[in-house]
Design an enzyme around this catalytic site. Structure first.
Site, PDB file in Angstrom:
ATOM      1  N   SER A  26      83.343   3.918 -40.018  1.00 24.69           N
ATOM      2  CA  SER A  26      84.784   3.695 -40.075  1.00 24.69           C
ATOM      3  C   SER A  26      85.314   3.197 -38.730  1.00 24.69           C
ATOM      4  CB  SER A  26      85.517   4.975 -40.476  1.00 24.69           C
ATOM      5  OG  SER A  26      85.544   5.897 -39.407  1.00 24.69           O
ATOM      6  N   ASP A  97      84.622  18.120 -38.147  1.00 27.88           N
ATOM      7  CA  ASP A  97      83.714  17.697 -39.207  1.00 27.88           C
ATOM      8  C   ASP A  97      82.350  18.354 -39.123  1.00 27.88           C
ATOM      9  OD1 ASP A  97      85.578  15.988 -40.377  1.00 27.88           O
ATOM     10  OD2 ASP A  97      84.994  14.290 -39.127  1.00 27.88           O
ATOM     11  N   THR A 143      97.196  14.540 -48.853  1.00 30.98           N
ATOM     12  CA  THR A 143      96.299  15.083 -47.834  1.00 30.98           C
ATOM     13  C   THR A 143      94.977  15.430 -48.486  1.00 30.98           C
ATOM     14  OG1 THR A 143      95.885  16.863 -46.235  1.00 30.98           O
ATOM     15  CG2 THR A 143      97.247  17.416 -48.134  1.00 30.98           C
ATOM     16  N   SER A 145      92.988  17.638 -47.037  1.00 32.85           N
ATOM     17  CA  SER A 145      92.624  18.884 -46.359  1.00 32.85           C
ATOM     18  C   SER A 145      93.261  20.095 -47.029  1.00 32.85           C
ATOM     19  CB  SER A 145      93.075  18.813 -44.892  1.00 32.85           C
ATOM     20  OG  SER A 145      93.034  20.086 -44.283  1.00 32.85           O
ATOM     21  N   LEU A 146      92.416  21.040 -47.476  1.00 31.32           N
ATOM     22  CA  LEU A 146      92.945  22.297 -48.009  1.00 31.32           C
ATOM     23  C   LEU A 146      93.683  23.083 -46.935  1.00 31.32           C
ATOM     24  CD1 LEU A 146      90.119  23.729 -50.330  1.00 31.32           C
ATOM     25  CD2 LEU A 146      92.300  22.722 -51.008  1.00 31.32           C
ATOM     26  N   ARG A 147      93.188  22.990 -45.682  1.00 30.52           N
ATOM     27  CA  ARG A 147      93.866  23.672 -44.572  1.00 30.52           C
ATOM     28  C   ARG A 147      95.323  23.234 -44.477  1.00 30.52           C
ATOM     29  NH1 ARG A 147      95.251  21.821 -39.672  1.00 30.52           N
ATOM     30  NH2 ARG A 147      94.009  19.921 -39.901  1.00 30.52           N
ATOM     31  N   GLY A 166      89.793   8.458 -48.421  1.00 32.02           N
ATOM     32  CA  GLY A 166      89.578   7.172 -47.775  1.00 32.02           C
ATOM     33  C   GLY A 166      89.794   7.266 -46.272  1.00 32.02           C
ATOM     34  N   THR A 170      92.619   2.836 -45.405  1.00 27.73           N
ATOM     35  CA  THR A 170      92.770   2.932 -46.854  1.00 27.73           C
ATOM     36  C   THR A 170      93.939   3.824 -47.246  1.00 27.73           C
ATOM     37  OG1 THR A 170      90.384   2.602 -47.160  1.00 27.73           O
ATOM     38  CG2 THR A 170      91.600   3.587 -48.989  1.00 27.73           C
ATOM     39  N   ARG A 171      94.072   4.963 -46.567  1.00 22.24           N
ATOM     40  CA  ARG A 171      95.156   5.890 -46.918  1.00 22.24           C
ATOM     41  C   ARG A 171      96.527   5.312 -46.596  1.00 22.24           C
ATOM     42  NH1 ARG A 171      92.968  11.521 -44.538  1.00 22.24           N
ATOM     43  NH2 ARG A 171      91.477  10.197 -43.465  1.00 22.24           N
TER      44      ARG A 171
END
Length: 292
Positions: A26, A97, A143, A145-147, A166, A170-171
């Site tokens: 990326s 990550d 989002t 992310s669950l956080r 993405g 992309t997002r």
């Protein structure tokens, strides 16, 4: 935070004259990796650096929520395999990550100075000037992310949260070209590295959304998926005398007492949250996530 993640095949710990640096493909990952390469060249001008870019499982599966894939090394596994096969000498990751437990033989070789740790709100063009608090009822926020989602559901109960996948490019395209999302949540540091600070409509403080780990004082929380049930505690620590082994961390310039204190802090905070019912909240959250 950018993390340098290394394994030495010959046991000597010496860098070769040509250092192969692994990274995701990326644009943001390449920018981060280039900054690490520039620092290495500054410190070791005699080195030649070769950037080896590759795709990871997290990059390839874009139609499924991260929490549903089940793989713990979504953005690191392919790079770990390349290290084990001696195809690269080190790899660069965002610290968030990395898996909680490193594979045998791997070490965190260096952690660079942390940039802005906060999360940021990027608004759809028609909502420029608003904040999460002032967005209309039932506005959809994207989002992966669950956080982020669990905390923000509790803080901004009038909003809806939907998964968005993405890379950053992309997002942002999904946000701008469609009307599916009123805003998306991204890392402020990533937007800064891409030169997109002008897209930040709101920076979220820790009272709105606690950012990913990296503190030397620690606030921890456990949330249900909808944010309705939660536990939150903050702890600080001073150095302790007990010596423990820090698996996967190479930190020759950081006093052992500080490493001990940081590790003990995490354990103590986890025990405190568990004693107040964190396990029950997490169990229900996992069951609901699996049932989706």
């Amino acid at each position: 935070m950018i993390c340098l993640f290394c394994v030495w095949q010959d046991g000597s710990g010496k860098l070769s004259r040509v250092v192969r640096v692994g990274t995701r493909k990326s644009q943001l990952a390449r920018i981060q990796t280039d900054s690490v390469a520039d620092k290495l060249k500054e410190l070791f001008p005699e080195l030649s650096l070769e950037i080896v870019a590759m795709s990871t499982l997290g990059d390839k599966i874009l139609d499924t929520a991260l929490s549903k894939i089940g793989e713990k090394s979504l953005f690191t596994k392919e790079l770990e395999n390349a290290l084990e096969r001696n195809e690269v000498d080190l790899v660069v990751h965002s610290l968030k990550d990395l898996p909680t437990t490193l594979p045998a033989g791997f070490t965190i070789g260096a952690v660079l100075k942390r940039e802005n740790p906060h999360d940021a709100v990027v608004l759809h063009p028609k909502h420029v000037g608003k904040t999460l608090e002032t967005l209309p009822e039932n506005s959809v926020i994207g989002t992966s992310s669950l956080r982020r989602a669990a905390q923000l559901k509790k803080r901004f109960s009038h909003l809806l949260f939907k998964d968005i996948r993405g890379n950053l490019n992309t997002r942002l395209k999904k946000l701008d070209e469609k009307e599916d999302f009123a805003a998306i949540i991204l890392a402020a540091a990533g937007l800064g590295r891409m030169g997109w600070e002008n897209r930040i409509g709101q920076v979220l403080g820790p009272e709105d959304c606690m950012y990913a780990v990296g503190q030397l004082y620690l606030t921890g929380a456990v949330y249900s998926l909808d944010g309705s049930d939660s536990l939150k505690e903050t702890m600080q620590t001073n150095a302790v005398d007990e010596r423990v082994q820090h698996v996967g961390v190479t930190a020759t310039r950081i006093p052992g007492e500080a490493q001990d204190g940081a590790e003990r802090l995490g354990v103590d905070l986890a025990k405190l949250l568990l004693s107040k019912g964190a396990k029950e909240i997490l169990t229900v959250a996992r069951q609901l996530n699996d049932a989706r």
